[in-house]
Structures are given as structure tokens and as C-alpha cells.
Motif scaffolding. Sequence first.
Motif, PDB file in Angstrom:
ATOM      1  N   MET A 110      21.997  30.334  17.156  1.00 31.24           N
ATOM      2  CA  MET A 110      22.660  29.838  15.946  1.00 31.24           C
ATOM      3  C   MET A 110      22.466  30.819  14.796  1.00 31.24           C
ATOM      4  O   MET A 110      23.403  31.150  14.079  1.00 31.24           O
ATOM      5  N   LEU A 111      21.211  31.296  14.648  1.00 31.67           N
ATOM      6  CA  LEU A 111      20.909  32.203  13.537  1.00 31.67           C
ATOM      7  C   LEU A 111      21.660  33.524  13.692  1.00 31.67           C
ATOM      8  O   LEU A 111      22.187  34.071  12.719  1.00 31.67           O
ATOM      9  N   SER A 112      21.731  34.019  14.938  1.00 32.21           N
ATOM     10  CA  SER A 112      22.400  35.308  15.164  1.00 32.21           C
ATOM     11  C   SER A 112      23.869  35.233  14.788  1.00 32.21           C
ATOM     12  O   SER A 112      24.454  36.221  14.362  1.00 32.21           O
ATOM     13  N   SER A 113      24.464  34.049  14.986  1.00 36.99           N
ATOM     14  CA  SER A 113      25.911  33.935  14.750  1.00 36.99           C
ATOM     15  C   SER A 113      26.235  33.760  13.270  1.00 36.99           C
ATOM     16  O   SER A 113      27.395  33.775  12.887  1.00 36.99           O
ATOM     17  N   MET A 114      25.220  33.564  12.424  1.00 40.80           N
ATOM     18  CA  MET A 114      25.508  33.336  11.002  1.00 40.80           C
ATOM     19  C   MET A 114      25.741  34.659  10.287  1.00 40.80           C
ATOM     20  O   MET A 114      25.108  35.661  10.576  1.00 40.80           O
ATOM     21  N   LYS A 115      26.636  34.607   9.309  1.00 41.08           N
ATOM     22  CA  LYS A 115      26.933  35.825   8.568  1.00 41.08           C
ATOM     23  C   LYS A 115      26.109  35.905   7.293  1.00 41.08           C
ATOM     24  O   LYS A 115      25.657  36.959   6.896  1.00 41.08           O
ATOM     25  N   GLU A 116      25.953  34.746   6.641  1.00 36.90           N
ATOM     26  CA  GLU A 116      25.236  34.718   5.375  1.00 36.90           C
ATOM     27  C   GLU A 116      23.736  34.902   5.641  1.00 36.90           C
ATOM     28  O   GLU A 116      23.153  34.204   6.465  1.00 36.90           O
ATOM     29  N   ARG A 117      23.143  35.894   4.958  1.00 39.26           N
ATOM     30  CA  ARG A 117      21.727  36.161   5.197  1.00 39.26           C
ATOM     31  C   ARG A 117      20.926  35.975   3.922  1.00 39.26           C
ATOM     32  O   ARG A 117      20.673  36.905   3.184  1.00 39.26           O
ATOM     33  N   ASP A 118      20.534  34.730   3.670  1.00 34.93           N
ATOM     34  CA  ASP A 118      19.740  34.462   2.481  1.00 34.93           C
ATOM     35  C   ASP A 118      18.269  34.314   2.878  1.00 34.93           C
ATOM     36  O   ASP A 118      17.910  34.502   4.038  1.00 34.93           O
ATOM     37  N   ALA A 119      17.444  33.990   1.907  1.00 31.11           N
ATOM     38  CA  ALA A 119      16.000  33.914   2.165  1.00 31.11           C
ATOM     39  C   ALA A 119      15.682  32.948   3.298  1.00 31.11           C
ATOM     40  O   ALA A 119      14.848  33.239   4.156  1.00 31.11           O
ATOM     41  N   GLU A 120      16.371  31.797   3.319  1.00 31.65           N
ATOM     42  CA  GLU A 120      16.063  30.810   4.366  1.00 31.65           C
ATOM     43  C   GLU A 120      16.419  31.334   5.752  1.00 31.65           C
ATOM     44  O   GLU A 120      15.725  31.058   6.732  1.00 31.65           O
ATOM     45  N   TRP A 121      17.500  32.099   5.817  1.00 32.61           N
ATOM     46  CA  TRP A 121      17.888  32.684   7.110  1.00 32.61           C
ATOM     47  C   TRP A 121      16.753  33.588   7.633  1.00 32.61           C
ATOM     48  O   TRP A 121      16.359  33.504   8.786  1.00 32.61           O
ATOM     49  N   TYR A 122      16.225  34.428   6.740  1.00 28.01           N
ATOM     50  CA  TYR A 122      15.138  35.325   7.150  1.00 28.01           C
ATOM     51  C   TYR A 122      13.899  34.528   7.548  1.00 28.01           C
ATOM     52  O   TYR A 122      13.222  34.829   8.527  1.00 28.01           O
TER      53      TYR A 122
END
Lengths: 206, 269
Positions: A110-122
Amino acid sequence: MSERNIMEPYSVLGLNRDASMEQVNAAYRELLRKYDESNYVDNPLADLATKKRQEINDAYDAIIKMRAEEKKRAEDSASEKQQTNTSANPRYTEVRAAIDSGNIMGAWQMLSSMKERDAEWYYLCGVVSLRRGLYNDAYSFFKTATNKDPLNMEYREAFARMDRQAGAYRQAGPNMQQMDCCTCCNNLLIADCCCECMGGDIIPCC
Amino acid sequence: MFGYVNAFQDELKIKDYKVFKAYYCGLCKQQGKLCGSVTRFGLTYDFAVLAIILDGISETGCEIAPGRCMLHPLQKRAIAGECSALTYCAYMSVALSYYKMKDDVRDSGFSKAIPVMPFFGHAAKKIEKLYSEKVAKIKKHLANITKFEKDGCKNIDLPAYEFGRLMAELFDMNSDNIVLNQMGYNIGRWIYIIDAIDDFEKDVKKGRYNPFETKEDIKNSLNSLWYNMSEIAAAYELLDIKRNKDIVDNVIYLGIKNKTNTIIERMDS
């Protein structure tokens, strides 16, 4: 106090609802001055003036109270909005649920497919990497999350925890130094003494 | 790749040192008996440590008795007797040595071990039959590492993960112990990285693959490497160890730490 005044305190002060707080205060002072007791000394209308002042005071209090309530409501909804911003991204909720249920690879996809990379993503990438045993990646992810949102306690704690645990291991047990030849000889002599006590010998000449 | 997991012998009690040696001798003897004497030269301390751990959690534990061995024919010495842990470690040690030699030959066309390889190869065939499932998994992880190395992978976590999984398989002898599995993973990951750090300068000189690009990369990975070691200890603390605890404590808290410090210091100097 008339019913109209309860309904509409602004009209008592001769103001619109959108009047500023300065205008409210000014009108209030002006009206009190106008209906002041001193203006009605020995006046048959003194009772009426007192009633009027009472009306004005009630209206003023009502406005202050209403404005305070409005402000509080605005703040509450603002903080609510903020809360929904930090963790109401439904995709992150799903990722967190996947992590909690142990579906680490699912969360990773799921994370790999996301484009938006904000602090929570990291941060979430860090959690997933840590669970997979990819410690170096996890460490970098947590570091980036903390840099992007330095005030978030969740990210900071995750980052600090890795260092804390590593530090605890480094401190555990005696700190080993490389042996120099003096300690080496000393140890041999001690070992020899011990051996002699037990009936053996490693250095036959002493 | 091997020889990193060892006791910090200076801090071992003499009685523990004797037990440590006894396992090492026992393993050597087992290896000779099961796989042929030539394979005894491929022995490393790592597998002695593994035998000490695996025997330490077994119900009965092996018997340590004075005996003679071919390499030291004059003196009787304490030798650990036959047990499932030693047998397993002897086989795995030989199998891994063989795969490592094969890798070296494939990579550089040469290995000092070429003359003895047929002996190892012969034993490996036997082991592949005995432990077909385990060997298949080990080979899979080794193949993945080779692929990363060929691709010039610069993310240390990826090949280190594969080697960690390989060691997890080795540690988890009966594939039923999650603590051993986790401990093995973390030890394997540590071995891969510490080996990469140790070989960095040599690899750069010879133009060989190393997962680290610069010394800076190595420095940046040290924090997570210490975390890695703390995870070894965290798993180990959950292990239901019945004997040899002082030795394994020494390995986990002193041996590994000391090895790391020595290699990091050497890199800095």
C-alpha cells in the motif's frame, strides 16, 4: 427586560451582529453614560432609567457570553479539523490496520503505491521496515519523518527508541578493551597461579 | 563471511573456556566422522557457537568426556560427545563451506580451497538428501544474495536481509522456534554487515563488490547496526537456555560487541 432584548441584545446597543468588540464596548459605555443615575436625580423617570441601564448591562453581558461561546466553538472545530488532517487519511488508516494485524507485506505494498510522501508516509515505512528487519532503512525513514514533522511525538519516539535500545546494548556488560602485552602477561601469571593452586601449571619456571 | 561469531575468550571463565573448546573439538570430530576428515579444515567458531546454543536449549545436552583426536594425538582433551546439535552443526558447516567455495570459484575463478572441494562436494550431496528442505531454503537465500551482488546493490539492507534469513534457517534447527529464528536473523544480518565493513578497503582496492559505496555510508549505518545487535540480545533473552548460559552470554554481550568495536576502530584508523 423585554423579550425583544433577550432575543436581540445587539439592537439594545444599537448595533449590528457583525459589530467589532471595540464598537460594542464604545456603544455600551456611551449608553451607560447617557442613562447614568446622575442624569436622573430626583427625576420621575429615574426608575425607567435604572431599568434601561439594567437592559443595557444584560445586553452587554449577553453579547460577551455569545462571543466567547462562538470563539470556543471555532477553536474546537479547528482542532477537530487538525486531528482529522493528521490521521484521517483513509489510506494511512488502512496501512496502520494492516500493520496492527501483522500484514506487513500488505502494508508495504500500500505504501509503495502511494505518491504523496509526507512525514506520516515515512514514519509508516519505518515501522514496516523495522518489522521486516530492514533496520538501516527503518532508521533512515524515521529520521526523515522526524525531520519533516519535528513536533510529532510518535515519529520522534520511534526514532529515539532505536537509538535508546542500541545504546542500552552498547552499555551492557563490561566495556572490552583490546589487551596490551602487560595485561596479557599479568593474566598469564594469574592463570598460572590459579593453575598451581589446582595442581596444574602453565608456566613451569615460576 | 564466517568466523565473526565467537566468544570473547579473555573474559571466559576457565571452566567455560574448557566447555567451549570441548564443543569445538566435538564438532570437528563429528565433521570428520560424518563428512570425511578433509572437511575438518573448513571448521569455524560460528558453528561451535551454534552447537553450544542448540545443545544449551536441548533437553538432555551432550556428554563432555576426555578423549583423543587425530589432530592432537598425544594429549587427551575434553571433547563433546555425539548429540543432535553437533551432528546438525557438522552437516550445516560443511554444506555452507562448500557453497561458499563454489561462490568464490564462480566469482574469481580461483579459490585456495579448490584441491579439497571434491571432498566437500561429496559430503554436500549427502547433506542435500538428509536436509533437503533446509538446504533448498539456504540455497534460495544464497542465490538471492548473489543476484544482489551481481546487480551491484547499494542498499545494505537487501543482501543483509537475505543472509539474515539464511541464518534464521540455520538457527531454527527444527523450524519450530521463533526465538531462535529471530536470533538467527539478527546474527546473520550482523555478520553480513560486519563482513562488508571488514572487507571494504580490500574490496575497493580489488574493485570487488561491496554493498557500501563510501566510508560515510558505513558510518551512517552504524546506528542501525548497534540496533541490530541489541535485537540479537533481545531475542536471546527470550531463549529458554538450560545450559552453557555463561558462554552464550559472553558471545552475545562481549564477543559480538568486541568484534564490532575492533572492526570499526580498524576502519577509522
